[in-house]
Motif scaffolding. Structure first.
Motif, PDB file in Angstrom:
ATOM      1  N   ARG A 100       0.829  -1.204   0.000  1.00  0.00           N
ATOM      2  CA  ARG A 100       0.000   0.000   0.000  1.00  0.00           C
ATOM      3  C   ARG A 100       0.868   1.261   0.000  1.00  0.00           C
ATOM      4  O   ARG A 100       0.597   2.227  -0.713  1.00  0.00           O
ATOM      5  N   ASP A 154       1.198   4.305  -2.722  1.00  0.00           N
ATOM      6  CA  ASP A 154       0.894   5.663  -2.282  1.00  0.00           C
ATOM      7  C   ASP A 154       2.037   6.613  -2.637  1.00  0.00           C
ATOM      8  O   ASP A 154       1.814   7.717  -3.152  1.00  0.00           O
ATOM      9  N   SER A 167       4.435   9.019   3.165  1.00  0.00           N
ATOM     10  CA  SER A 167       3.047   9.012   2.698  1.00  0.00           C
ATOM     11  C   SER A 167       2.866  10.072   1.623  1.00  0.00           C
ATOM     12  O   SER A 167       3.639  11.045   1.539  1.00  0.00           O
ATOM     13  N   GLN A 168       1.846   9.894   0.821  1.00  0.00           N
ATOM     14  CA  GLN A 168       1.552  10.855  -0.230  1.00  0.00           C
ATOM     15  C   GLN A 168       1.214  12.218   0.372  1.00  0.00           C
ATOM     16  O   GLN A 168       1.625  13.256  -0.145  1.00  0.00           O
TER      17      GLN A 168
END
Length: 351
Positions: free
Chosen positions: A35, A39, A297-298
């Motif tokens: 994930r 991302d 994280s994005q």
């Protein structure tokens, strides 16, 4: 994203043993890494998409104002308001800034300005730097020590002996890390091939006479081939479980050897995903300046990218004010008075 739901051992009548817990932890880790990588890749792609429209025009505008200031300094140098001490400072500022703008931002219109204040022609300096770079790259010692490293900002041979030894030690350590990663990758590839070949032996449809079974095996082989071509250990592992008719509810009955085998495969997948994550984090860092360890994280990455844009807008606003301010000779002189040229004694002869 890889669906890892099938790779989880449920806790039922009795607590899970150590290998079962490890199996679940590894499975969860793979799912989380999968994930996160997706991302971060989205964040990287978004930055690349926005650079031409959102960032590059601001960079050009800011460097354009820097060029305007260099030209202002050039005009001011000839004015009667400034004596020798101030002219020396202006000449230094002109050459330092013009050289950077010419070399790094392709503002070649500043070459005549630079040459007015430099004893050496700008084209000669640029060619000398190019030759130093070529010589450095061809140096066998440099090639040996920097096989996997980016180019340093300062020429290696211009550094002190102590600094050279420090860089060499760092490169040796990083080169060893690279070799370790390559060995891990080779090991992973071998595991993929091993699982793939075992699956092919069982599911290859060519020798199947029953048409329904042949169709089922053909579909399964398509899944096997897709996972193999993608070097996807996790999907191959699921197919391996199908081969052994192991479903989610039966995972708790895997024996010690089976669990050891699956845990080994999962560990290899975690190592590979960690490498992929680090690679995308480092690419992100190169674009937005966020330390790669913090690119997790994005949201964080795009926030940093947006901050960079807003800071550049603020710098443009400020440099426009500075330019307007320095159009008044007395205000430029007030800036120059306390300015100190690096490694040069202060000259108070104009006081």
């Amino acid at each position: 994203m890889t669906d890892t739901a099938i790779l989880h051992i449920p806790e039922q009548d009795k607590p899970l043993n150590k290998k079962q817990k490890e199996f679940n932890i590894l499975s969860d880790t793979i799912e989380a890494l999968d994930r996160q990588i997706a991302d971060l890749q989205q964040a990287y792609d978004e930055m690349l998409r926005r650079i031409p429209s959102d960032l590059d025009p601001l960079v050009r505008e800011y460097q354009g104002y820097r060029a305007d200031i260099v030209n202002l300094w050039d005009r001011t140098y000839e004015a009667e308001h400034f004596r020798k001490a101030y002219q020396t400072k202006l000449a230094f500022l002109i050459t330092e800034n013009a050289y950077d703008l010419i070399k790094n931002h392709a503002l070649s219109d500043l070459k005549p300005v630079f040459n007015k204040y430099s004893p050496v022609d700008i084209d000669v300096l640029l060619e000398e730097e190019r030759l130093r770079e070529v010589s450095r790259i061809k140096d066998p010692a440099f090639l040996l020590e920097s096989a996997y490293e980016p180019e340093p900002e300062v020429s290696f041979h211009e550094l002190s002996e102590e600094e050279q030894q420090r860089i060499k030690a760092e490169r040796r350590e990083q080169r060893m890390d690279q070799r370790t990663r390559e060995a891990q990758q080779a090991k992973t590839t071998k595991s993929v091939r091993s699982v793939y070949m075992e699956l092919v032996k069982t599911f290859h449809p060519d020798r199947e006479t029953d048409e329904a079974e042949k169709l089922r095996k053909t579909e399964t082989m398509q899944r096997i081939t897709k996972a193999y071509q993608a070097n996807n250990l996790l999907d191959l592992l699921k197919l391996q479980m199908e081969l052994e008719q192991t479903d989610r509810n039966g995972l708790e009955n895997l024996n010690k050897n089976q669990l050891s085998y699956y845990n080994k495969i999962l560990k290899q997948q975690v190592e590979e995903l960690d490498q992929q994550k680090t690679a995308i984090q480092q690419k992100i860092s190169a674009i937005c300046g966020l330390p790669w360890q913090h690119a997790n994280s994005q949201v964080t990455v795009i926030a940093k990218f947006n901050t960079n844009i807003n800071e550049l807008k603020a710098e443009i606003k400020n440099i426009k004010k500075v330019y307007k301010h320095w159009l008044v000779p007395s205000q430029l002189k007030a800036y120059l008075k306390p300015f100190q040229i690096p490694n040069q004694p202060e000259d108070d002869s104009d006081e």
